[in-house]
Design an enzyme around this catalytic site. Sequence first.
Site, PDB file in Angstrom:
ATOM      1  N   CYS A   1     110.309 151.868  60.781  1.00  0.00           N
ATOM      2  CA  CYS A   1     109.837 153.166  60.314  1.00  0.00           C
ATOM      3  C   CYS A   1     108.374 153.390  60.686  1.00  0.00           C
ATOM      4  CB  CYS A   1     110.007 153.267  58.798  1.00  0.00           C
ATOM      5  SG  CYS A   1     109.865 154.962  58.179  1.00  0.00           S
TER       6      CYS A   1
ATOM      7  N   ASP B   1     113.081 151.219  47.652  1.00  0.00           N
ATOM      8  CA  ASP B   1     111.706 150.930  48.045  1.00  0.00           C
ATOM      9  C   ASP B   1     110.923 150.462  46.828  1.00  0.00           C
ATOM     10  OD1 ASP B   1     109.536 150.682  49.687  1.00  0.00           O
ATOM     11  OD2 ASP B   1     109.185 152.820  49.957  1.00  0.00           O
TER      12      ASP B   1
END
Length: 227
Positions: A8, A131
Amino acid sequence: MTVKVKICGVRDADAVRASVEAGAAYLGFVFFAKSPRAVSADEARDLALETPPGLCKVGLFVDPTDAFLDQTLATAPLDMLQLHGRETPERVAKIARRVGLPIMKAVSIGAAQDLPALAAHEATADQILCDARPPSDHPLPGGAGVSFDWRLIAGRRWRRPWMLAGGLTTANVAEAIRLTGATQVDVSSGVESAPGLKSSEKIRAFIDAARNAERPEAPPQGDGHAA
């Protein structure tokens, strides 16, 4: 089953090339101006054109307006959206209908009281991203390089495909996979030499470590609600 890796916060052609060559399954492009990993729609389009067919191009958005989504998607050829803000399940469903693309919803986890949000978002999102909840003084909703207690989700039964993120590095990704049974992992700061600057060597090392990790022989078991 081979663990799938998402790199990412990709911002340049070298990072795209290294991710592709190492076998990444997803590339993430950040459309959040406050992030050091942010790209414009034009930049994302140019990078996306360098990716081979089959590699999933994910656009990360934080509480986006409909207008911003429309403007970005008119330029950048994305395959999936990652919603990383305070979007409710209802907003996630609305965005999914509007854009016609799969949605990955990020859920920040810091303690057990954060876990009910997983089930809530499984009702509308196509995938879930677990996350770590960033520190209270951190200006971004992710990318803080911190982990959460992986035992919080160990043994959970998942209704949707899910991905593990938060403070993952080459040194700890195998342990994270072993504890959680994750089949997909996401990394950003853990493969950088500086904020926003991906290291080709770290990308290759991380993907190798994830692919060589030992997962539980049987799928994780749980009650499907408490985790």
